[in-house]
Design a protein around this motif. Structure first.
Motif, PDB file in Angstrom:
ATOM      1  N   SER A  85       0.895  -1.265   0.106  1.00 22.42           N
ATOM      2  CA  SER A  85      -0.027  -0.249  -0.207  1.00 22.42           C
ATOM      3  C   SER A  85       1.264   1.443  -0.230  1.00 22.42           C
ATOM      4  N   CYS A 133     -11.563  -1.583  16.658  1.00 18.76           N
ATOM      5  CA  CYS A 133      -9.983  -1.565  16.400  1.00 18.76           C
ATOM      6  C   CYS A 133      -8.825  -1.917  17.245  1.00 18.76           C
ATOM      7  N   GLY A 159       0.834  -2.570  10.413  1.00 22.34           N
ATOM      8  CA  GLY A 159       0.261  -2.686   9.907  1.00 22.34           C
ATOM      9  C   GLY A 159      -0.495  -3.510   8.995  1.00 22.34           C
ATOM     10  N   SER A 161      -3.119  -4.441   9.423  1.00 20.24           N
ATOM     11  CA  SER A 161      -4.657  -3.977   8.625  1.00 20.24           C
ATOM     12  C   SER A 161      -5.377  -4.275   9.456  1.00 20.24           C
ATOM     13  N   LYS A 162      -5.452  -4.498  10.796  1.00 16.64           N
ATOM     14  CA  LYS A 162      -6.936  -5.723  11.272  1.00 16.64           C
ATOM     15  C   LYS A 162      -7.939  -4.758  11.574  1.00 16.64           C
ATOM     16  N   LYS A 164      -8.604  -2.330  10.063  1.00 13.88           N
ATOM     17  CA  LYS A 164      -9.559  -1.580   9.220  1.00 13.88           C
ATOM     18  C   LYS A 164     -10.299  -2.424   8.690  1.00 13.88           C
ATOM     19  N   HIS A 170     -13.958   1.022   8.706  1.00 15.59           N
ATOM     20  CA  HIS A 170     -12.622   1.099   7.221  1.00 15.59           C
ATOM     21  C   HIS A 170     -11.863   1.811   7.576  1.00 15.59           C
ATOM     22  N   GLU A 173      -5.848   3.582   7.394  1.00 19.50           N
ATOM     23  CA  GLU A 173      -5.238   3.525   6.078  1.00 19.50           C
ATOM     24  C   GLU A 173      -3.876   3.091   6.262  1.00 19.50           C
ATOM     25  N   ARG A 174      -3.171   2.188   5.381  1.00 19.36           N
ATOM     26  CA  ARG A 174      -2.349   1.731   5.287  1.00 19.36           C
ATOM     27  C   ARG A 174      -0.957   2.238   4.303  1.00 19.36           C
ATOM     28  N   MET A 194      -0.669   1.805  10.482  1.00 19.70           N
ATOM     29  CA  MET A 194      -1.638   1.937  10.167  1.00 19.70           C
ATOM     30  C   MET A 194      -1.770   3.257  10.471  1.00 19.70           C
TER      31      MET A 194
END
Ligand code: SF4
Ligand code: SF4
Ligand code: SF4
Lengths: 322, 158
Positions: A85, A133, A159, A161-162, A164, A170, A173-174, A194
């Protein structure tokens, strides 16, 4: 619409001329200063927003030093399905959430009393009261502060992304190529850091207002103790026969939107998708955990009762045998 | 003469032992599933394993398992105190495992507390709890395997 745009660019220009927000020091409301242990919420009155994006620019300016500076080339990641990303070459994207843009303006055109009306409003992390989160972050990188801010520690996040995945909107952002994972097993675990709105935790700590609130020429946002913010949201809503979003969503958030039109209606016409959160009703994501936690208190009591029962019955059986 | 394993292999105890082992495997799996690795490493691509990448589902199962284990531990402890210790005594490898289980349960309880709406822990404490829960578990699995190879049980007949 054209009217909107011209008004928007006018204000934008005006602000740029005025040197944008600079390091001004408008403090938090007196009730909030020095009381940062209290849960604070923000109020967003969408009627007032003119979509000038001054808040978006202010956020980037004030929080720019927190933005990722990834090292390139990125370490190769295995297996190949792991996606990079990379937003570092798209830092000026302003119309969605990215690691370099923690706030954006959403737009919705709806019919009000037969006439089309366009609403604009800032969108960012909702700062949930019981944020999944943070609760579900396996690494302790995302967490909630006592003053109602949920933030992700960029020095600790791997990072994955869990956050998200479990966030009902959501939001995080990564960015690949930064953070702790580089020092561990960059090819096999983690994928960067993130990023999301941290509600200017460092400014709030020093009694200052979050940048987006301070800079807004229309005073769209307000911050204060959650109960006071809610009271005000209700009084506005009553006055305009309006609607509230964020009070009950996901079990309660610290971002309360007030609108003269139903949020379902707004939700239908906003651009949604990656980096552009919806405005749907949201059930409490952590309700299952809260309920099962209660069962955890009862379980040992049941276990003890069963063992005592067993001992008692074997004892009385023993006696009967005598 | 009865050996320690005869006791542990007796009907009811054997059943309980397998339920315990099975629950522990489920707990380890759903616990590891709290890290975003099952999707990356194709576990959730295995037919029938799609659920393993659903964080809410694995979390739910982990909580259910914790409820069961808390009940089971309470039962076993009280049962041992009330009747078992007259004829059985714990061997040293059991003490090591009990200490580790104590660690897993204690950190697990704090983890559950952290997930409650009004509970906020300091950043360092949060990280300590998260990492030590994982650490205790990994050590437990490692030792459980070692003791399995050594065929070491938990108790001996007095
Ligand atoms: S919230 Fe305020 S600063 Fe942001 S776009 Fe709306 S009017 Fe402009
Ligand atoms: S909106 Fe999403 S990212 Fe923000 S606190 Fe809630 S769960 Fe976390
Ligand atoms: S509160 Fe701060 S970090 Fe969050 S959107 Fe506003 S300016 Fe950005």
């Amino acid at each position: 619409m054209t009217k909107d745009i011209s008004r928007r660019s006018f204000i934008k220009g005006g602000l740029a001329a005025a040197g944008a927000i600079a390091a001004s020091s408008v403090p938090l409301p007196a009730t909030v200063r020095g009381a940062t242990q209290e849960e604070l919420a923000t109020l967003i009155d969408i009627r007032k927003c003119i979509g000038c994006e001054a808040c978006v620019e202010a956020c980037q300016e004030v929080n720019g030093r927190k933005f990722p500076e990834p090292k390139k080339p990125f370490p190769k990641m295995y297996p190949n399905r792991v996606k990079v990303s990379d937003w570092s070459d798209k830092r000026d994207v302003m119309d969605r959430l990215t690691p370099y843009n923690w706030l954006f303006i959403q737009e919705s055109t709806v019919k009000v009393n037969g006439e089309e009306e366009t609403f604009t409003f800032p969108r960012r992390c909702m700062h949930c009261q019981n944020p999944p989160c943070a609760d579900l972050c396996p690494w302790g990188a995302a967490r909630k502060l006592k003053n109602g801010i949920t933030r992700i520690d960029a020095d600790v996040c791997l990072g994955g992304s869990k956050c998200k995945a479990v966030c009902p909107w959501h939001i995080p952002e990564r960015q690949t190529g930064v953070g702790l994972y580089l020092d561990i097993l960059p090819s096999f675990a983690g994928n960067g850091v993130m990023y999301k709105c941290d509600r200017c935790y460092d400014r709030v700590e020093h009694g200052k207002l979050p940048a987006c609130i301070e800079v807004c020429p229309e005073k769209v946002q307000k911050i204060g103790p959650r109960d006071e913010i809610l009271k005000e949201a209700y009084s506005i809503s009553k006055e305009i026969n309006g609607y509230i979003y964020g009070e009950k969503e996901n079990g309660g958030t610290n971002t309360i939107y007030v609108s003269p039109v139903p949020f379902e209606k707004l939700n239908k016409t906003i651009k949604k998708g990656p980096g552009r959160p919806h405005l749907k009703p949201v059930e409490d994501s952590m309700a299952h955990a809260d309920n099962l936690a209660k069962a955890m208190v009862i379980a040992p009591i049941a276990g003890i009762a069963a063992a005592v029962g067993k001992a008692y019955s074997s004892r009385s059986q023993g006696k009967a045998g005598l | 003469m009865k050996s320690k394993n005869d006791y542990e292999q007796s009907g009811g105890k054997k059943g309980l032992r397998w339920i315990y082992i099975l629950t522990f495997i489920v707990m380890a799996f759903t616990g590891f599933g709290q890290m975003p690795i099952f999707k990356r490493y194709y576990v959730s691509d295995i037919p029938g394993m799609g659920w393993s990448a659903d964080f809410y589902l694995t979390h739910y199962i982990h909580y259910l398992g914790a409820i069961f284990l808390l009940g089971l531990f309470a039962y076993v402890i009280v049962d041992y105190v009330l009747s078992g210790r007259k004829e059985l005594s714990l061997i040293s490898s059991a003490y090591v495992r009990i200490a580790l289980l104590g660690g897993i349960v204690t950190t697990g309880i704090f983890r559950v507390l952290k997930n409650m709406p009004d509970v906020v822990f300091s950043p360092d404490f949060t990280r300590f709890i998260d990492i030590s829960h994982l650490g205790f578990m990994m050590l437990y699995i490692f030792l459980a395997l070692v003791f399995l190879i050594m065929k070491s049980g938990w108790v001996v007949i007095k």
